[in-house]
Design an enzyme around this catalytic site. Structure first.
Site, mmCIF file in Angstrom:
data_model
loop_
_atom_site.group_PDB
_atom_site.id
_atom_site.type_symbol
_atom_site.label_atom_id
_atom_site.label_comp_id
_atom_site.label_asym_id
_atom_site.label_seq_id
_atom_site.Cartn_x
_atom_site.Cartn_y
_atom_site.Cartn_z
ATOM 1 N N ARG A 120 2.107 4.517 1.417
ATOM 2 C CA ARG A 120 1.967 3.106 1.819
ATOM 3 C C ARG A 120 1.739 2.289 0.557
ATOM 4 N NH1 ARG A 120 -4.339 2.759 3.915
ATOM 5 N NH2 ARG A 120 -5.178 4.015 2.248
ATOM 6 N N CYS A 124 8.705 -2.909 -2.936
ATOM 7 C CA CYS A 124 9.099 -3.772 -4.049
ATOM 8 C C CYS A 124 8.730 -5.193 -3.642
ATOM 9 C CB CYS A 124 10.602 -3.664 -4.281
ATOM 10 S SG CYS A 124 11.209 -5.001 -5.324
ATOM 11 N N ASN A 158 -2.248 -5.241 3.453
ATOM 12 C CA ASN A 158 -3.473 -4.478 3.243
ATOM 13 C C ASN A 158 -3.592 -4.134 1.772
ATOM 14 O OD1 ASN A 158 -5.752 -3.045 4.600
ATOM 15 N ND2 ASN A 158 -4.876 -1.330 3.476
ATOM 16 N N GLU A 159 -4.689 -4.532 1.176
ATOM 17 C CA GLU A 159 -4.994 -4.140 -0.210
ATOM 18 C C GLU A 159 -3.768 -4.187 -1.115
ATOM 19 O OE1 GLU A 159 -7.050 -0.359 -0.048
ATOM 20 O OE2 GLU A 159 -8.933 -1.372 0.451
ATOM 21 N N CYS A 164 6.356 -2.978 -9.372
ATOM 22 C CA CYS A 164 7.682 -2.375 -9.207
ATOM 23 C C CYS A 164 8.516 -2.764 -10.416
ATOM 24 C CB CYS A 164 8.317 -2.892 -7.922
ATOM 25 S SG CYS A 164 10.037 -2.341 -7.723
ATOM 26 N N CYS A 166 12.006 -2.263 -10.652
ATOM 27 C CA CYS A 166 13.436 -2.161 -10.343
ATOM 28 C C CYS A 166 14.214 -3.293 -11.024
ATOM 29 C CB CYS A 166 13.648 -2.208 -8.831
ATOM 30 S SG CYS A 166 13.412 -3.859 -8.147
ATOM 31 N N CYS A 169 13.230 -6.745 -10.034
ATOM 32 C CA CYS A 169 11.946 -7.177 -10.628
ATOM 33 C C CYS A 169 12.131 -7.544 -12.105
ATOM 34 C CB CYS A 169 10.886 -6.086 -10.468
ATOM 35 S SG CYS A 169 10.353 -5.930 -8.742
ATOM 36 N N GLU A 323 -13.817 -3.975 5.120
ATOM 37 C CA GLU A 323 -13.877 -2.535 5.400
ATOM 38 C C GLU A 323 -15.119 -1.956 4.743
ATOM 39 O OE1 GLU A 323 -10.515 -0.242 4.102
ATOM 40 O OE2 GLU A 323 -9.076 -1.702 4.846
ATOM 41 N N PHE A 373 -10.806 13.045 8.509
ATOM 42 C CA PHE A 373 -12.244 13.278 8.322
ATOM 43 C C PHE A 373 -12.951 12.082 7.692
ATOM 44 C CE2 PHE A 373 -10.499 17.690 8.295
ATOM 45 C CZ PHE A 373 -10.994 18.031 9.545
ATOM 46 N N HIS A 374 -12.268 10.951 7.635
ATOM 47 C CA HIS A 374 -12.923 9.742 7.125
ATOM 48 C C HIS A 374 -13.914 9.242 8.171
ATOM 49 C CE1 HIS A 374 -13.504 5.639 5.711
ATOM 50 N NE2 HIS A 374 -12.829 5.920 4.610
#
Ligand code: GAL
Length: 688
Positions: A120, A124, A158-159, A164, A166, A169, A323, A373-374
């Protein structure tokens, strides 16, 4: 103008948010579990859920085929019990069909290797098609849920992080450079010190982003690349929010910021001071390693305070803890769970420093993959009887009594300046001690004295207003532009007290050194100039004599040439023994201090004690206590909400010098009180 005590309802909710990341898309074939979730949410006194963060493949399983029914139901069920939804956009991870059909959405890393689909946070940020897809998805979300009464805010992606390299870019980077340098390639070559190793460009198309298989030693290039990465990430974000600004202008927008884990220092990848301007609310994800084996609980609490004060100061308003874990995580080297009492204490510390929420990753533990297991509110046992669920419930019950605190902040007379660009440039600098620069950790060291004495501090960035502070502390500000120098100068001219240290003011905004010695304005306000920076091996030590006491010095010592400054401390050893190590200088209405070397904590305590007295810097609230207890306050016009927190493993006696009311029990408190290990007392003080 807004008074400092005025409430700013960042989320427009007049209650503390409690809940967190909820991923029902992992459980769509288990309606029984989804039904349990709704019951357990109410039992745990949670009220707000961030939904859809990684749900793209559930929302659009095939291109153009949308499934929103499950999300409709989640909205209804949460709304049914009075809960609220923070709806996320799913751009933090893509469905496989998209990577397969449009491979340009995949990142190319700095070594120019195209990444495969997977993981995740790896799109790009230039790819047109990804921008189109996210805008389309976000528009559908806005149209469908924008007016839903349960919708509280938008959580964009998210975060954000990473870069990138490429071809798209590279083109975007060159265009960005052309804008920065007004299409003047010579200006760019000058700024990047082009002739060094024959690195002069004579065509824009020759420029490539930094790479381990190409260019990595041109500091101006590295710095501009990082600036570009921040701007390109913001541009991606701006594209994401177009539909929300258009269709739901009343709904606040955030994206979750991060911290680097081990020392809890600000995330290094993006300049959050720039990003903050585009958000309605700052939110961040905090995962301190409580009970670790390398520092005391109080040391870690001090670092949490520091970063909270930075993220709160970015907008000078309350922030959200987006979080956190109710127990342990899954990605530290050792994933220790919070000991009994720590969850309540750590959560209340966040509130004390300005958070209007305690949100978790995550609501329910996954069954498979890397986060099974988090820590989570609901464990695999689905039980309300385990310790974690009970401690979460306790936090929920506490938060329900703190609604009045929502939206409050507190003023401060002291600011410490943190700068992302300077940090990047200093880390890049091949010089000094490669392992010992530790710029953010140095700021924490200066913050410590004030934290220990409950004196509130704002951690600000270079473009923020300096004028409301009595004391501005600028440790290790390696990169400083002429503009910032002149702002520092005018701060002192107008009566401010400025503290600076070793390795400050050495390069300009292009990472080019100042010629002719230290900048003349700095020389003028400090009445001296640093002439040589000595770097020590890890076992080397020196000492500084200050107020008739000797303090240990390590890592760095700057040889100073005094002009009109007063000598406050001198080096005791080496070829610069007996020469100035700490100086002070009165300049116009203000005063400056320069600390030439990296000194032990006790030096900072004693040095700042002098300033605390001369500038009448007051603790937030008069509570007497020993080391390891911290007092923080949030202030409403008529009331102080005082958080007294024991960050030690022992009982602590504290003394309230005036009468206060316990916010949780309603009881009057005055005089001596014993705090148990990890106990927190929240009291209110009515201002007369
Ligand atoms: C965060 C991330 C969450 C989750 C969490 C685990 O960085 O945003 O999705 O992975 O870490 O601690």
């Amino acid at each position: 103008m807004m008074s400092k005590h005025e409430k700013t309802y960042t989320t427009k909710a007049n209650f503390m948010l409690h809940g967190g990341d909820y991923n029902p898309d992992q459980w769509l074939d288990r309606p029984d579990i989804l039904a349990d979730d709704i019951k357990l949410m109410q039992l745990s006194h949670t009220n707000t859920f961030s939904v859809g963060i990684f749900a793209w493949s559930a929302l659009e399983p095939e291109e153009g085929v949308y499934h929103f029914e499950w999300l409709d139901e989640i909205f209804e069920n949460i709304h049914g019990f009075g809960g609220r939804v923070i709806l996320a956009t799913p751009s933090g991870a893509r469905p496989a069909w998209m990577s397969q059909k449009y491979p340009e959405v995949l990142r190319v890393n700095a070594s120019r290797i195209k990444q495969l689909h997977g993981g995740r946070h790896n799109h790009c940020f230039t790819a047109e098609v990804y921008r189109e897809k996210t805008e389309k998805m976000n528009r559908l979300l806005a149209e469908r849920y924008g007016n839903h009464p349960a919708l509280l805010m938008w959580h964009i992606s998210n975060e954000y992080g990473g870069d990138c390299h490429c071809d798209h870019c590279q083109v975007a980077f060159r265009d960005w450079l052309k804008k920065q340098y007004n299409n003047d390639l010579k200006a760019l070559n000058d700024a990047w010190w082009g002739p060094f190793w024959s690195h002069t460009f004579n065509d824009w198309s020759q420029i490539e982003s930094p790479s381990p298989i190409g260019e990595s030693a041109v500091h101006g290039l590295n710095l501009d690349w990082r600036r570009f990465v921040t701007d390109q990430t913001i541009s991606f974000y701006q594209n994401e929010v177009v539909p929300f600004k258009e269709l739901t202008p009343e709904i606040p927008i955030t994206t979750n910021f991060m911290a680097d884990t081990h020392d809890l220092i600000p995330f290094q990848g993006l300049d959050y001071s720039k990003f903050a301007k585009h958000l309605d609310v700052i939110s961040w994800d905090a995962y301190p390693a409580w009970h670790n084996d390398w520092e005391t609980t109080a040391d870690l609490a001090m670092k949490v305070g520091f970063i909270d004060d930075l993220y709160r100061s970015l907008k000078q308003q309350p922030f959200l803890l987006m979080e956190s874990t109710p127990s342990g995580v899954n990605w530290h080297n050792v994933n220790k769970t919070k000991r009994p009492g720590m969850h309540q204490l750590a959560s209340m510390q966040m509130i004390a420093h300005g958070s209007d929420s305690i949100l978790y990753f995550q609501w329910r533990k996954s069954r498979g993959s890397s986060e099974k297991f988090h820590g989570a509110v609901v464990d695999h046992d689905n039980s309300t009887e385990n310790r974690v669920f009970k401690e979460v419930t306790q936090v929920g019950e506490t938060l329900e009594k703190l609604s009045e605190v929502v939206g409050t902040n507190r003023p401060s007379d002291v600011a410490i300046l943190y700068d992302w660009e300077s940090n990047w440039a200093l880390n890049d600098a091949q010089g000094f001690g490669l392992e010992t620069k530790r710029y953010p950790q140095t700021l924490q060291q200066h913050y410590r004295t004030f934290w220990e004495q409950d004196i509130p501090v704002d951690v600000i960035t270079k473009e923020q207003d300096f004028t409301s502070y009595k004391l501005l502390i600028v440790p290790m500000l390696y990169l400083v532009s002429e503009k910032t120098i002149s702002r520092l100068k005018s701060f002192v001219e107008n009566g401010g007290t400025l503290v600076m240290t070793y390795i400050s003011g050495l390069v300009n905004e292009h990472d080019l050194t100042y010629l002719g010695g230290w900048h003349k304005d700095l020389q003028e306000i400090f009445g001296m100039k640093p002439v040589e920076t000595d770097t020590y091996y890890p076992n080397d030590r020196n000492s500084v004599r200050f107020n008739n006491q000797s303090y240990e010095l390590k890592d760095y010592a700057t040889v100073l040439e005094r002009d009109t400054a007063n000598v406050e401390g001198i080096y005791e050893d080496d070829f610069y023994a007996e020469t100035p190590a700490v100086t002070s200088h009165s300049y116009k209405k203000g005063k400056t201090y320069y600390i030439g070397g990296r000194l032990e904590d006790q030096f900072h305590r004693d040095f700042y004690q002098g300033l605390i007295e001369s500038l009448s810097l007051e603790p937030v609230f008069p509570v007497k206590h020993g080391r390891g207890v911290s007092v923080q306050v949030r202030q409403a016009p008529q009331k102080d909400y005082v958080f007294v927190m024991n960050f030690t493993e022992e009982k602590q006696n504290v003394t309230f010098e005036s009468s206060v009311k316990d916010l949780l029990t309603g009881e009057e408190v005055v005089g001596n009180v014993t705090l148990e290990k990890y106990e927190v007392r929240i009291v209110e003080h009515q201002k007369s």
